[in-house]
Design a protein around this motif. Structure first.
Motif, PDB file in Angstrom:
ATOM      1  N   ASP A  51      26.627  34.390  32.334  1.00 50.12           N
ATOM      2  CA  ASP A  51      27.422  34.628  33.543  1.00 50.12           C
ATOM      3  C   ASP A  51      28.866  34.181  33.312  1.00 50.12           C
ATOM      4  O   ASP A  51      29.141  33.014  33.061  1.00 50.12           O
ATOM      5  N   LEU A  53      32.110  24.736  34.668  1.00 47.73           N
ATOM      6  CA  LEU A  53      31.444  25.919  35.227  1.00 47.73           C
ATOM      7  C   LEU A  53      32.064  27.230  34.769  1.00 47.73           C
ATOM      8  O   LEU A  53      31.597  28.299  35.154  1.00 47.73           O
ATOM      9  N   GLY A  54      33.133  27.149  33.988  1.00 44.64           N
ATOM     10  CA  GLY A  54      33.738  28.384  33.523  1.00 44.64           C
ATOM     11  C   GLY A  54      34.393  29.188  34.635  1.00 44.64           C
ATOM     12  O   GLY A  54      34.365  30.412  34.628  1.00 44.64           O
ATOM     13  N   HIS A  58      30.657  30.806  32.312  1.00 41.41           N
ATOM     14  CA  HIS A  58      29.904  29.601  32.664  1.00 41.41           C
ATOM     15  C   HIS A  58      28.839  29.207  31.652  1.00 41.41           C
ATOM     16  O   HIS A  58      28.951  28.168  31.012  1.00 41.41           O
ATOM     17  N   GLN A 105      30.672  37.416  36.590  1.00 38.31           N
ATOM     18  CA  GLN A 105      31.204  36.332  37.413  1.00 38.31           C
ATOM     19  C   GLN A 105      30.391  35.052  37.236  1.00 38.31           C
ATOM     20  O   GLN A 105      29.169  35.061  37.384  1.00 38.31           O
ATOM     21  N   SER A 106      31.098  33.965  36.949  1.00 43.04           N
ATOM     22  CA  SER A 106      30.433  32.673  36.802  1.00 43.04           C
ATOM     23  C   SER A 106      29.689  32.342  38.095  1.00 43.04           C
ATOM     24  O   SER A 106      30.239  32.483  39.185  1.00 43.04           O
TER      25      SER A 106
END
Lengths: 339, 432
Positions: free
Chosen positions: A147, B208-209, A150, A125-126
């Motif tokens: 992550d 931020l993806g 991100h 998870q970002s």
């Protein structure tokens, strides 16, 4: 109306500008990035000794917290920590408390209770390392080992170290990143690093389905045609294409992707003659790159792996140094307050 | 400021009166007896009353009406309940809240509607108007007993934050609700386009993806709903718009004669996608916070009257729901206590007039659920007295709601609710 300080630096830098966590390259300036590269350079020699150890993290406990499987990244972090003389604990989270329903916060509390000094975190998870850094006890350093979509800042920095070794500097360099940009945490960190270090142009080459919205805002140009995109390149970075990406109408087939975006000798010949070929691994031969290129004279893929250990040693030692400096600063403030 | 009980007469002097028709004037005196406003002006000033309230420096307005509030009862007591969340509403100056059907069990039957109404009358601080689930279990497939829900007291029907399975079922939902003259409230979102996203598909998600929800997930659904409402003739209320293009489409549809109203959550008027840039889970909301251009268009939509109402979209959560990496957290913020203060910041910045802000908190939502909130003789004494420049600081201790994940926690805000009356009964008295 701004609700919060959205910059990452309030978390990852000390007041003196030193690293205390390493979560993302966003907000880190050229001076600090260069410092990381220089420090890593100095550690390369350690790997060439018969006794491959320095005592910088002696007595410290480093926990590899990998919520997502990874062999290569985890191994290089483990080797880096051991070469710094740290005690290393590898936790296979897929069989641990988290999979039994324990929250991430509770898992952390338990690990902190074991007096850990550093968590190396990989998570699907970002933002998970940000969350951990925000909630961890002061004095514990968090290193992001990837992550979500991100960031993968140590991977980007080992790529930068490899580029600098082969090209000398970043000035005037034209670099292309090819493939699945949409899902790639590596690409986001690479684009950021290349821009900050002064590359002349960063291109992303991919079909529209594998590009994030407004990707140009990250600091790159977009090219859909690989032949055009290869022109004048100094560096081409191929990304891994995950096979599950074929589902959901992102791509029609591996074969078509390879035909259009796979790197073979003909396409590589369109770049500068001394263009280097990079790949964060693991590579899919015949999907994103052909064997003759992956194993060819322009490939620096194995250099990247070697440099991974030196970069991770640099980041871990610098973050621990930042934590110690911050602790000393607070101690001085307390003593000053008492006086 | 002190106030008495419902049985005692109350006289309010001083301050500025927002009478509910959209204009403000100096308060000529206001007298309340037996739960109703009985006089305004000279008659009120000269009357003797059991209690006197000096509202100097304050604004006296009809009590605010919230079209979207999650009370969490029945079924989710760890997040909040009717007692805690209606008291939070009173703290925010609200005297009426529409209760979302997203309870457990879902409010898709008259039995659950009665349960909510009984709870509200025994433990509630403010009026509670239940909104029924248009489909059973909010599954988006099978119609609920809409006639039964209406008879039990539901003022409208909606599918909460969940989608309807396909356009054919949506069309039938509208046609069936139209049969009973029920207003349908829909949060427009094309589920296939929204997929697994949880943030606006824009600059921040790219950086931020994060998995994005594109703007077209809303606008495509708005267009579909407007066309179906036009065809079925139902009264359509579009809930919690987040995009500037949606506002344009609503305005165009109105010109064609479509019976459509719309609301926006206060946080959509104040924050943008940038609030997520630090992975702050408090700002994980659905629909997501969008771009600055969208925010400005939404504010302009309120100012122009295209958007009828501002809602809290209050969603109290327990700590565990928000204490995780952003993608793993539940959407929603605890907002009902800070709606007025956030609105007054927009007034202070010159983006929104105070009259339009108050109208969107009173008249606009009132019309949609059949209420006429106004300060006039004979009207129920549901009112809110607030000091527009007094400051307060939302912090975990000061918030009444069980949900402590409020926007701007720890930052001083201006605009403090001093007194909230429901039918003349004080339900919130500051510093009491």
């Amino acid at each position: 109306m701004t609700a919060i300080d959205p910059s990452p630096n309030h978390l990852q830098l000390t007041r003196g500008g030193q690293l205390r966590h390493f979560l993302t390259l966003d907000g880190l300036n050229r001076e600090l990035l260069t410092d990381i590269l220089d420090t890593a350079d100095s550690f390369i020699e350690v790997g060439e000794r018969s006794i491959k150890k320095v005592p910088l993290l002696r007595g410290r406990t480093v926990v590899n917290l990998f919520f997502e499987s990874s062999t290569r990244t985890r191994s290089t972090f483990e080797l880096a920590a051991k070469r710094l003389s740290a005690d290393v604990l590898n936790l296979d989270i897929s069989t641990s408390a988290t999979s039994k329903g324990e929250s991430l916060s509770d898992t952390l509390l338990n690990l902190e209770a074991m007096a850990s000094d550093m968590f190396v975190v990989r998570h699907s998870q970002s933002g998970a390392p940000h969350f951990i850094a925000d909630n961890v006890t002061p004095g514990v350093a968090i290193i992001n080992a990837g992550d979500g979509r991100h960031a993968h800042p140590t991977q980007a920095m080992l790529d930068m170290l490899t580029i600098r070794q082969h090209k000398g500097s970043f000035a005037g360099l034209k670099v292309a990143i090819v493939g699945d940009i949409l899902h790639s945490r590596v690409a986001r960190s690479q684009i950021r690093a290349l821009n900050e270090l002064g590359a002349e142009e960063v291109r992303v080459i991919a079909p529209g389905t594998l590009l994030p919205r407004d990707v140009e805002d990250l600091g790159c140009t977009v090219e859909y045609d690989m032949a055009r995109g290869m022109r004048d390149l100094d560096v081409v970075i191929m990304l891994r294409l995950q096979k599950e990406r074929m589902e959901g109408a992102l791509l029609p087939s591996e074969r078509e992707f390879y035909r259009l975006y796979g790197l073979n000798q003909d396409k590589l010949a369109l770049a500068k003659p001394d263009c280097i070929v990079m790949h964060p691994g693991p590579i899919n031969r015949g999907v994103e790159i052909e064997s003759a290129v992956a194993d060819g004279p322009q490939s620096v893929i194995l250099n990247q792996v070697t440099n991974g250990i030196a970069i991770r040693m640099a980041v871990m030692s610098m973050a621990m140094g930042g934590q110690m400096a911050e602790r000393q600063q607070k101690q001085m403030e307390r003593e000053g307050g008492r006086a | 400021m002190k106030a008495g009980s419902q049985d005692k007469s109350l006289k309010i002097t001083g301050g500025t009166l927002f009478d509910g028709t959209g204009t403000e004037s100096d308060n000529p005196g206001l007298l309340i007896k037996e739960g109703k406003i009985v006089a305004i002006g000279a008659e009120a000033i000269s009357a003797d009353a059991d209690q006197n309230v000096d509202a100097s420096g304050c604004v006296i307005a009809p009590g605010f009406i919230d079209l979207c509030c999650n009370l969490r009862e029945p079924g989710n007591g760890q997040k909040g309940n009717i007692a805690s969340e209606t008291l939070a509403a009173a703290h925010g100056g609200f005297t009426t809240v529409c209760a979302s059907p997203e309870t457990s069990p879902v409010n898709d039957s008259s039995a659950v509607t009665h349960l909510i109404r009984d709870g509200a009358s025994s433990r509630g601080s403010v009026r509670v108007l239940p909104v029924g689930a248009i489909t059973r279990g909010l599954d988006g497939e099978l119609l609920s007993d809409l006639a039964g829900l209406k008879n039990a007291g539901c003022v409208a029907v909606s599918n909460g934050s969940r989608g309807i399975k396909n356009a054919r079922i949506l069309r039938r939902c509208m046609a069936y609700a139209q049969t009973f003259g029920l207003t349908v409230m829909f949060s427009p979102e094309n589920q296939a386009l929204a997929a697994d996203g949880y943030a606006h598909d824009g600059q921040v998600t790219t950086r931020l993806g994060l998995l994005g929800i594109p703007e077209v997930a809303e606008t495509a659904a708005v267009m579909e709903m407007l066309l179906l409402a036009e065809e079925t003739g139902v009264k359509l209320h579009l809930s919690q718009l987040s995009s500037g293009r949606s506002v344009e489409m609503v305005a165009d549809a109105r010109k064609r004669g479509v019976q459509v109203t719309a609301d926006v959550a206060m946080h959509q008027l104040c924050f943008t996608e940038e609030a997520l840039a630090g992975f702050d889970s408090r700002f994980h909301v659905r629909p997501p916070l969008r771009s600055e251009a969208d925010r400005q268009a939404l504010v302009a939509g309120v100012e122009a009257g295209v958007i009828d109402a501002i809602v809290s979209q209050h969603q109290p959560h327990d700590t565990a729901a928000k204490q995780a990496p952003l993608p793993a957290t539940e959407p929603g913020l605890s907002s009902i206590e800070s709606v007025l203060s956030l609105g007054l910041e927009l007034v202070q910045s010159g983006e929104l007039s105070r009259e339009r802000l108050l109208a969107a908190l009173t008249l606009g939502p009132g019309r949609i659920v059949g209420l006429s909130p106004e300060l006039a003789p004979g009207a129920s004494a549901d009112l809110c007295i607030f000091h527009p420049t007094a400051s307060w600081q939302p912090c975990e201790q000061s918030l009444v709601s069980t949900g402590k994940h409020a926007p701007l926690l720890g930052r001083p805000l201006q605009g403090k609710v001093e007194l909230t009356l429901v039918a003349g009964r004080p339900v919130w008295v500051a510093n009491a």
